[in-house]
Design a protein around this motif. Structure first.
Motif, PDB file in Angstrom:
ATOM      1  N   THR A  38     -10.895  14.228  21.901  1.00  0.00           N
ATOM      2  CA  THR A  38      -9.837  14.388  22.907  1.00  0.00           C
ATOM      3  C   THR A  38      -8.530  13.724  22.500  1.00  0.00           C
ATOM      4  OG1 THR A  38     -10.588  12.388  24.034  1.00  0.00           O
ATOM      5  CG2 THR A  38     -11.537  14.491  24.754  1.00  0.00           C
ATOM      6  N   LYS A  39      -8.518  13.066  21.348  1.00  0.00           N
ATOM      7  CA  LYS A  39      -7.317  12.371  20.941  1.00  0.00           C
ATOM      8  C   LYS A  39      -7.215  12.392  19.424  1.00  0.00           C
ATOM      9  CE  LYS A  39      -4.827   8.006  21.513  1.00  0.00           C
ATOM     10  NZ  LYS A  39      -4.868   6.631  22.064  1.00  0.00           N
ATOM     11  N   GLN A  40      -5.971  12.559  18.928  1.00  0.00           N
ATOM     12  CA  GLN A  40      -5.735  12.595  17.505  1.00  0.00           C
ATOM     13  C   GLN A  40      -5.185  11.250  17.046  1.00  0.00           C
ATOM     14  OE1 GLN A  40      -3.183  15.764  16.213  1.00  0.00           O
ATOM     15  NE2 GLN A  40      -3.472  15.340  14.026  1.00  0.00           N
ATOM     16  N   ILE A  41      -5.799  10.712  16.019  1.00  0.00           N
ATOM     17  CA  ILE A  41      -5.423   9.405  15.488  1.00  0.00           C
ATOM     18  C   ILE A  41      -4.534   9.609  14.280  1.00  0.00           C
ATOM     19  CG2 ILE A  41      -6.253   7.210  14.584  1.00  0.00           C
ATOM     20  CD1 ILE A  41      -6.991   7.717  17.480  1.00  0.00           C
ATOM     21  N   GLY A  42      -3.392   8.913  14.219  1.00  0.00           N
ATOM     22  CA  GLY A  42      -2.481   9.013  13.095  1.00  0.00           C
ATOM     23  C   GLY A  42      -2.416   7.711  12.317  1.00  0.00           C
ATOM     24  N   LEU A  43      -2.245   7.811  11.008  1.00  0.00           N
ATOM     25  CA  LEU A  43      -2.103   6.650  10.140  1.00  0.00           C
ATOM     26  C   LEU A  43      -0.638   6.470   9.804  1.00  0.00           C
ATOM     27  CD1 LEU A  43      -5.112   7.247   7.698  1.00  0.00           C
ATOM     28  CD2 LEU A  43      -5.037   5.821   9.755  1.00  0.00           C
ATOM     29  N   TYR A  44      -0.097   5.331  10.117  1.00  0.00           N
ATOM     30  CA  TYR A  44       1.326   5.077   9.921  1.00  0.00           C
ATOM     31  C   TYR A  44       1.515   4.355   8.589  1.00  0.00           C
ATOM     32  CZ  TYR A  44       1.555   6.227  14.862  1.00  0.00           C
ATOM     33  OH  TYR A  44       1.447   6.861  16.062  1.00  0.00           O
ATOM     34  N   ILE A  45       2.412   4.917   7.747  1.00  0.00           N
ATOM     35  CA  ILE A  45       2.652   4.393   6.409  1.00  0.00           C
ATOM     36  C   ILE A  45       4.125   4.094   6.256  1.00  0.00           C
ATOM     37  CG2 ILE A  45       2.470   4.876   3.935  1.00  0.00           C
ATOM     38  CD1 ILE A  45       0.217   6.818   4.554  1.00  0.00           C
ATOM     39  N   ASP A  46       4.449   2.975   5.634  1.00  0.00           N
ATOM     40  CA  ASP A  46       5.832   2.599   5.359  1.00  0.00           C
ATOM     41  C   ASP A  46       6.274   3.348   4.109  1.00  0.00           C
ATOM     42  OD1 ASP A  46       8.277   1.494   5.068  1.00  0.00           O
ATOM     43  OD2 ASP A  46       7.597  -0.612   4.996  1.00  0.00           O
ATOM     44  N   GLU A  47       7.142   4.303   4.285  1.00  0.00           N
ATOM     45  CA  GLU A  47       7.561   5.139   3.174  1.00  0.00           C
ATOM     46  C   GLU A  47       8.446   4.398   2.172  1.00  0.00           C
ATOM     47  OE1 GLU A  47       6.357   8.022   2.721  1.00  0.00           O
ATOM     48  OE2 GLU A  47       5.439   8.428   4.690  1.00  0.00           O
ATOM     49  N   THR A  48       9.034   3.274   2.588  1.00  0.00           N
ATOM     50  CA  THR A  48       9.949   2.558   1.690  1.00  0.00           C
ATOM     51  C   THR A  48       9.208   1.732   0.639  1.00  0.00           C
ATOM     52  OG1 THR A  48      10.063   0.650   3.194  1.00  0.00           O
ATOM     53  CG2 THR A  48      11.679   2.425   3.503  1.00  0.00           C
ATOM     54  N   VAL A  49       7.923   1.539   0.834  1.00  0.00           N
ATOM     55  CA  VAL A  49       7.133   0.728  -0.099  1.00  0.00           C
ATOM     56  C   VAL A  49       6.684   1.595  -1.251  1.00  0.00           C
ATOM     57  CG1 VAL A  49       5.079  -0.688  -0.373  1.00  0.00           C
ATOM     58  CG2 VAL A  49       6.407  -0.815   1.755  1.00  0.00           C
ATOM     59  N   THR A  50       6.893   1.115  -2.470  1.00  0.00           N
ATOM     60  CA  THR A  50       6.478   1.862  -3.656  1.00  0.00           C
ATOM     61  C   THR A  50       4.967   1.756  -3.832  1.00  0.00           C
ATOM     62  OG1 THR A  50       8.591   1.351  -4.700  1.00  0.00           O
ATOM     63  CG2 THR A  50       6.793   2.121  -6.133  1.00  0.00           C
ATOM     64  N   PRO A  51       4.254   2.861  -3.918  1.00  0.00           N
ATOM     65  CA  PRO A  51       2.798   2.802  -4.105  1.00  0.00           C
ATOM     66  C   PRO A  51       2.453   2.190  -5.456  1.00  0.00           C
ATOM     67  CG  PRO A  51       3.506   4.973  -3.355  1.00  0.00           C
ATOM     68  CD  PRO A  51       4.740   4.239  -3.744  1.00  0.00           C
ATOM     69  N   ILE A  52       1.401   1.427  -5.474  1.00  0.00           N
ATOM     70  CA  ILE A  52       0.916   0.776  -6.700  1.00  0.00           C
ATOM     71  C   ILE A  52      -0.549   1.138  -6.881  1.00  0.00           C
ATOM     72  CG2 ILE A  52       0.482  -1.425  -7.866  1.00  0.00           C
ATOM     73  CD1 ILE A  52       2.764  -2.623  -6.296  1.00  0.00           C
ATOM     74  N   ALA A  53      -0.884   1.625  -8.047  1.00  0.00           N
ATOM     75  CA  ALA A  53      -2.277   1.971  -8.343  1.00  0.00           C
ATOM     76  C   ALA A  53      -3.026   0.724  -8.791  1.00  0.00           C
ATOM     77  CB  ALA A  53      -2.331   3.048  -9.421  1.00  0.00           C
ATOM     78  N   GLN A  54      -4.164   0.451  -8.184  1.00  0.00           N
ATOM     79  CA  GLN A  54      -4.983  -0.685  -8.573  1.00  0.00           C
ATOM     80  C   GLN A  54      -5.582  -0.439  -9.959  1.00  0.00           C
ATOM     81  OE1 GLN A  54      -5.331  -3.506  -7.027  1.00  0.00           O
ATOM     82  NE2 GLN A  54      -4.089  -2.928  -5.246  1.00  0.00           N
ATOM     83  N   PRO A  55      -5.568  -1.447 -10.817  1.00  0.00           N
ATOM     84  CA  PRO A  55      -6.143  -1.256 -12.163  1.00  0.00           C
ATOM     85  C   PRO A  55      -7.653  -1.032 -12.083  1.00  0.00           C
ATOM     86  CG  PRO A  55      -5.658  -3.575 -11.775  1.00  0.00           C
ATOM     87  CD  PRO A  55      -5.066  -2.822 -10.612  1.00  0.00           C
ATOM     88  N   ILE A  56      -8.127  -0.270 -13.045  1.00  0.00           N
ATOM     89  CA  ILE A  56      -9.566  -0.002 -13.101  1.00  0.00           C
ATOM     90  C   ILE A  56     -10.313  -1.288 -13.446  1.00  0.00           C
ATOM     91  CG2 ILE A  56     -11.357   1.337 -14.255  1.00  0.00           C
ATOM     92  CD1 ILE A  56      -9.286   3.468 -14.812  1.00  0.00           C
ATOM     93  N   ARG A  57     -11.364  -1.542 -12.695  1.00  0.00           N
ATOM     94  CA  ARG A  57     -12.159  -2.745 -12.959  1.00  0.00           C
ATOM     95  C   ARG A  57     -12.877  -2.614 -14.298  1.00  0.00           C
ATOM     96  NH1 ARG A  57     -16.795  -5.339  -8.964  1.00  0.00           N
ATOM     97  NH2 ARG A  57     -17.233  -7.182 -10.254  1.00  0.00           N
ATOM     98  N   ARG A  58     -12.739  -3.607 -15.116  1.00  0.00           N
ATOM     99  CA  ARG A  58     -13.351  -3.558 -16.427  1.00  0.00           C
ATOM    100  C   ARG A  58     -14.868  -3.644 -16.334  1.00  0.00           C
ATOM    101  NH1 ARG A  58      -9.603  -7.439 -20.315  1.00  0.00           N
ATOM    102  NH2 ARG A  58      -7.644  -6.312 -20.015  1.00  0.00           N
TER     103      ARG A  58
END
Length: 602
Positions: free
Chosen positions: A569-589
């Motif tokens: 009965t309700k739609q949930i939205g995820l709020y993201i700060d568009e000004t923040v540069t995305p960073i990919a986490q390094p692969i765990r060795r």
């Protein structure tokens, strides 16, 4: 950093060095830039030297001979008993094998309170009188006093049930005990030694340490405002533990040069701590100062704020020690005899029935008689016209065991509203029953003054423990190699009518249980295993886990947890700060030793 104490053993080189520095028994310190450096002999080495001289020569105190034969006599009797007075006294303590004389533990267990009580009890067993009795009693005081001395120089905590094991403070019981030791130590001589001859170094060393510790405490109080002192820090164990770890890292090299020592020390310090061997001759000192690099990173030590007044009040150090705090087993016996004499003067004479001796079995009497016949001709103490008073050996030890059981029972069921509130298993005084002689001598404190000490069981509990022990000895040989030993031993002393198996139910739980029906009156008993399965007995903390709470909520509200639910009965939205540069986490060795397995899995 200010050096206050210098500690070493009594090797000839060390004694010569301190003599050249002007250190004497009356002046146990030397000064450096106006600061006193107090010199102590290592207490573990002193206690070993006392034991070694007792074994080789023997001591004389006020005309009473303290010989090693007394300890051998105690071991010869006690080692043949099924229930022992001194359970830690072994053949290794009495007949020292090679290198055993270096073990501090063997020396402290010989010069201990338990051995002192054992020797005192042996005088009652053998019925000694005259000079031989005085020699045995002096040997008991000898062990008791050196046990107290070593406790004074080995305190590890602020508060302990034994007063001499507590930290030193202004109101502690150490200083009256030190004054008492300074009275009898100068009179302690070797057997056959000239009265004008100088005392042996280890006896003088104890006098030196007592005077030095008293001066050290006065200096710490005046110059550093110290409120208590743990004397366990005044021994060489921390240094010897460090050197033993370094020697072990270098292949047990006894005499490393400077380069080898540096390499071994670096290897040990890099590993933060190298665990000492279980067979080490020194106790764990819990000190990592000498073996960690982190100690030297910062020169600023952390400031620990301690309120001396609160610590003193918390541990009860404002109470002034009395002479009664320092009574040994022989003094307790002398006080008891005095009180009995006073009671007789007042007309309150103890009846003979109360002083009668209890005997549990014919085998016990025969063992005692055979021991007396064996030693009668060898030592010349027991002549044919002496009739030694009977002594219940097993009864005395079982009273001590019954007190231990009572202590554990009262500790578990101490709730005044609990099921054991009507049980009276402890007594507030020691009865005149001869079976309580050993327990009376084992006491460190005086119960008549309201001091806490060993638990005194009532005679009904003692009779129960005696009956259980007799039943154990009677049936153990027949069932020792069978399955279900505990159950068979439990039912061996009962007249069993029959046994049956049925289903037992408690609440919503049920299980199969076997019951044994015996003759006589009594309440039905449920075993630990069955009670645990039924939920009637829980061991551990009574905490409701998350899974138990979830089950309870589901059972209480079943309608809310039926079917498959979905929020539509309700739609949930995820709020993201568009000004923040995305960073990919390094692969765990992946660990090197797992890479091949991961590649095969992929």
């Amino acid at each position: 950093m200010e050096c206050l104490v210098f500690i070493c053993d009594q090797a000839a080189g060390n004694r010569a060095m301190l003599t050249r520095l002007g250190v004497t028994k009356e002046q146990p310190f030397f000064s450096v830039d106006g600061i006193r450096v107090f010199c102590l002999w290592d207490p573990p080495h002193l206690i070993k030297n006392i034991r070694n001289n007792w074994r080789r020569h023997g001591f004389v105190l006020d005309g009473n001979e303290i010989t090693w034969d007394i300890l051998e006599d105690l071991y010869a009797y006690d080692s043949h008993q099924e229930i022992r007075l001194c359970c830690r006294l072994t053949k290794k303590h009495v007949h020292l094998p090679p290198f055993a004389s270096m073990r501090v533990r063997l020396a402290t267990q010989v010069l201990s309170h338990s051995v002192a009580v054992g020797i005192k009890t042996l005088t009652d067993i053998k019925g000694l009188t005259g000079q031989h009795q005085q020699n045995y009693l002096e040997a008991a005081r000898f062990c008791e006093n050196f046990n107290g001395l070593f406790d004074c120089f080995n305190s590890k905590q602020l508060k302990d049930s034994h007063k001499l094991k507590c930290a030193i403070s202004d109101a502690s019981a150490h200083f009256p005990f030190f004054d008492k030791c300074l009275e009898w130590l100068p009179r302690l001589k070797l057997v056959g030694a000239n009265s004008n001859k100088k005392q042996i170094p280890c006896v003088e060393g104890w006098q030196h340490n007592i005077l030095c510790l008293k001066m050290l405490w006065s200096d710490l109080r005046q110059r550093h405002q110290v409120s208590f002192l743990l004397t366990n820090r005044l021994i060489q164990d921390c240094l010897e533990n460090a050197f033993s770890s370094i020697r072990a890292r270098g292949g047990n090299r006894d005499k490393p040069d400077s380069v080898q020592f540096e390499c071994e020390y670096r290897a040990v310090a890099t590993g933060l701590m190298f665990s000492n061997s279980e067979k080490t001759n020194c106790e764990q000192d819990l000190d990592a100062l000498l073996l960690q690099f982190s100690t030297y990173v910062s020169h600023e030590s952390p400031q620990v704020i301690v309120d001396p007044k609160s610590i003193m009040e918390e541990h009860g150090y404002y109470r002034v020690a009395t002479d009664f705090d320092m009574m040994d087993c022989t003094e307790v016996r002398e006080r008891e005899n005095f009180l009995v004499c006073e009671s007789e003067k007042s007309g309150q004479v103890v009846s003979k029935d109360q002083l009668s001796t209890f005997s549990n079995s014919e085998g016990e009497c025969s063992a005692r008689n055979s021991y007396l016949q064996e030693h009668q001709s060898s030592d010349g103490v027991l002549s044919s016209d002496i009739n030694p008073p009977p002594f219940d050996h097993d009864g005395n030890v079982l009273v001590y065991i019954a007190g231990y059981i009572a202590d554990k029972v009262v500790g578990k069921f101490a709730d005044p509203e609990g099921p054991c509130k009507e049980c009276k298993v402890l007594s507030t005084h020691v009865p005149t029953d001869p079976r309580y002689t050993f327990l009376k001598d084992k006491q460190y404190t005086d119960l008549a003054l309201g001091e806490k000490g060993l638990k005194v069981p009532r005679s009904a509990l003692v009779d129960l423990v005696v009956a259980l022990e007799a039943n154990f000895r009677k049936h153990i040989n027949g069932v020792v190699h069978s399955v279900g030993l505990g159950k068979k031993l439990f039912t061996s002393g009962m007249e069993v009518v029959r046994a049956f198996t049925c289903e037992v139910k408690c609440g919503k739980r049920s299980t199969e249980a076997e019951f044994v029906v015996i003759k006589g009156k009594g309440e039905s008993l449920l075993g630990k295993e069955i009670a645990t399965k039924l939920g009637a007995l829980r061991i551990g903390l009574n905490i409701a886990t998350i899974s138990d709470m979830a089950n309870q909520i589901q059972e209480q509200y079943p309608v809310l947890f039926r079917g498959v639910g979905k929020l539509n009965t309700k739609q949930i939205g995820l709020y993201i700060d568009e000004t923040v540069t995305p960073i990919a986490q390094p692969i765990r060795r992946i660990p090197f030793h797992l890479r091949e397995a991961v590649e095969r899995k992929i």
